[in-house]
Design a protein around this motif. Structure first.
Motif, PDB file in Angstrom:
ATOM      1  N   GLY A  35      89.001  41.163  64.870  1.00 29.33           N
ATOM      2  CA  GLY A  35      89.904  40.296  65.618  1.00 29.33           C
ATOM      3  C   GLY A  35      90.602  40.902  66.824  1.00 29.33           C
ATOM      4  N   TRP A  36      90.134  42.053  67.297  1.00 29.11           N
ATOM      5  CA  TRP A  36      90.774  42.689  68.455  1.00 29.11           C
ATOM      6  C   TRP A  36      90.792  41.751  69.660  1.00 29.11           C
ATOM      7  N   LEU A  37      89.624  41.239  70.046  1.00 28.96           N
ATOM      8  CA  LEU A  37      89.546  40.336  71.198  1.00 28.96           C
ATOM      9  C   LEU A  37      90.210  38.998  70.883  1.00 28.96           C
ATOM     10  N   THR A  38      90.102  38.552  69.653  1.00 33.96           N
ATOM     11  CA  THR A  38      90.726  37.292  69.253  1.00 33.96           C
ATOM     12  C   THR A  38      92.229  37.332  69.500  1.00 33.96           C
ATOM     13  N   ARG A  39      92.875  38.427  69.092  1.00 32.95           N
ATOM     14  CA  ARG A  39      94.324  38.580  69.302  1.00 32.95           C
ATOM     15  C   ARG A  39      94.657  38.693  70.784  1.00 32.95           C
ATOM     16  N   LEU A  40      93.830  39.418  71.532  1.00 27.07           N
ATOM     17  CA  LEU A  40      94.057  39.563  72.972  1.00 27.07           C
ATOM     18  C   LEU A  40      93.975  38.202  73.657  1.00 27.07           C
ATOM     19  N   LEU A  41      92.971  37.408  73.308  1.00 26.80           N
ATOM     20  CA  LEU A  41      92.835  36.072  73.889  1.00 26.80           C
ATOM     21  C   LEU A  41      94.035  35.198  73.532  1.00 26.80           C
ATOM     22  N   PHE A  42      94.463  35.249  72.288  1.00 27.09           N
ATOM     23  CA  PHE A  42      95.602  34.439  71.855  1.00 27.09           C
ATOM     24  C   PHE A  42      96.854  34.790  72.664  1.00 27.09           C
ATOM     25  N   ASN A  43      97.072  36.068  72.878  1.00 28.90           N
ATOM     26  CA  ASN A  43      98.268  36.510  73.601  1.00 28.90           C
ATOM     27  C   ASN A  43      98.249  36.158  75.084  1.00 28.90           C
ATOM     28  N   TYR A  44      97.079  36.177  75.701  1.00 27.04           N
ATOM     29  CA  TYR A  44      97.026  36.003  77.151  1.00 27.04           C
ATOM     30  C   TYR A  44      96.604  34.618  77.610  1.00 27.04           C
ATOM     31  N   VAL A  45      95.810  33.921  76.819  1.00 26.73           N
ATOM     32  CA  VAL A  45      95.313  32.613  77.248  1.00 26.73           C
ATOM     33  C   VAL A  45      96.137  31.492  76.617  1.00 26.73           C
ATOM     34  N   ARG A  46      96.846  31.803  75.552  1.00 23.32           N
ATOM     35  CA  ARG A  46      97.665  30.807  74.847  1.00 23.32           C
ATOM     36  C   ARG A  46      96.843  29.569  74.511  1.00 23.32           C
ATOM     37  N   ALA A  47      95.658  29.828  73.966  1.00 21.48           N
ATOM     38  CA  ALA A  47      94.760  28.751  73.577  1.00 21.48           C
ATOM     39  C   ALA A  47      94.666  28.698  72.060  1.00 21.48           C
ATOM     40  N   ASN A  48      94.015  27.685  71.566  1.00 22.46           N
ATOM     41  CA  ASN A  48      93.649  27.638  70.156  1.00 22.46           C
ATOM     42  C   ASN A  48      92.421  28.526  70.001  1.00 22.46           C
ATOM     43  N   ILE A  49      92.566  29.625  69.290  1.00 22.26           N
ATOM     44  CA  ILE A  49      91.475  30.582  69.151  1.00 22.26           C
ATOM     45  C   ILE A  49      90.884  30.447  67.749  1.00 22.26           C
ATOM     46  N   ILE A  50      89.570  30.315  67.701  1.00 19.72           N
ATOM     47  CA  ILE A  50      88.869  30.278  66.427  1.00 19.72           C
ATOM     48  C   ILE A  50      87.953  31.491  66.394  1.00 19.72           C
ATOM     49  N   GLY A  51      88.209  32.377  65.439  1.00 18.49           N
ATOM     50  CA  GLY A  51      87.368  33.552  65.269  1.00 18.49           C
ATOM     51  C   GLY A  51      86.513  33.397  64.035  1.00 18.49           C
ATOM     52  N   ILE A  52      85.214  33.645  64.174  1.00 19.82           N
ATOM     53  CA  ILE A  52      84.313  33.564  63.027  1.00 19.82           C
ATOM     54  C   ILE A  52      83.507  34.860  62.930  1.00 19.82           C
ATOM     55  N   ASP A  53      83.240  35.258  61.702  1.00 19.00           N
ATOM     56  CA  ASP A  53      82.435  36.453  61.462  1.00 19.00           C
ATOM     57  C   ASP A  53      81.798  36.300  60.083  1.00 19.00           C
ATOM     58  N   LYS A  54      80.594  36.823  59.914  1.00 20.47           N
ATOM     59  CA  LYS A  54      79.919  36.682  58.618  1.00 20.47           C
ATOM     60  C   LYS A  54      80.392  37.708  57.600  1.00 20.47           C
ATOM     61  N   ASP A  55      81.071  38.756  58.047  1.00 20.32           N
ATOM     62  CA  ASP A  55      81.536  39.813  57.155  1.00 20.32           C
ATOM     63  C   ASP A  55      82.950  39.506  56.663  1.00 20.32           C
ATOM     64  N   GLU A  56      83.073  39.236  55.373  1.00 17.86           N
ATOM     65  CA  GLU A  56      84.380  38.863  54.811  1.00 17.86           C
ATOM     66  C   GLU A  56      85.399  39.992  54.928  1.00 17.86           C
ATOM     67  N   VAL A  57      84.952  41.247  54.901  1.00 18.85           N
ATOM     68  CA  VAL A  57      85.866  42.379  55.060  1.00 18.85           C
ATOM     69  C   VAL A  57      86.493  42.334  56.455  1.00 18.85           C
ATOM     70  N   ASN A  58      85.689  42.030  57.472  1.00 16.46           N
ATOM     71  CA  ASN A  58      86.225  41.897  58.832  1.00 16.46           C
ATOM     72  C   ASN A  58      87.243  40.770  58.908  1.00 16.46           C
ATOM     73  N   ILE A  59      86.930  39.642  58.300  1.00 19.98           N
ATOM     74  CA  ILE A  59      87.849  38.500  58.318  1.00 19.98           C
ATOM     75  C   ILE A  59      89.151  38.861  57.617  1.00 19.98           C
ATOM     76  N   ASP A  60      89.055  39.544  56.478  1.00 23.25           N
ATOM     77  CA  ASP A  60      90.265  39.962  55.762  1.00 23.25           C
ATOM     78  C   ASP A  60      91.105  40.905  56.617  1.00 23.25           C
ATOM     79  N   ASP A  61      90.453  41.878  57.277  1.00 24.79           N
ATOM     80  CA  ASP A  61      91.177  42.798  58.165  1.00 24.79           C
ATOM     81  C   ASP A  61      91.821  42.052  59.320  1.00 24.79           C
TER      82      ASP A  61
END
Length: 73
Positions: A35-61
């Motif tokens: 979620g590194w880029l996801t958080r960066l986008l949320f902070n700077y674009v102030r958009a609704n951000i949807i992050g998806i990943d197939k690895d549940e460990v990544n999603i949990d982190d």
């Protein structure tokens, strides 16, 4: 701040570039990883951000690092 110099430089360039994007809207971050880029986008674009990943460990982190960001899992 990232410890990896590549990400430090990438973050600097992205922050400058993200000011060119319109504020708001919807963004889909495919293969968001931890979620590194996801958080960066949320902070700077102030958009609704949807992050998806197939690895549940990544999603949990990503959820742990999200802090008070709106998270739906």
């Amino acid at each position: 701040m990232n410890l990896d110099p590549f990400y430090e430089e990438l973050e600097t360039v992205l922050k400058e570039s993200l000011t060119l994007l319109p504020v708001g809207g919807n963004v889909l971050d495919i293969c968001c990883g931890k979620g590194w880029l996801t958080r960066l986008l949320f902070n700077y674009v102030r958009a609704n951000i949807i992050g998806i990943d197939k690895d549940e460990v990544n999603i949990d982190d990503c959820c742990v690092k999200a802090g008070n960001f709106p998270i739906i899992s």
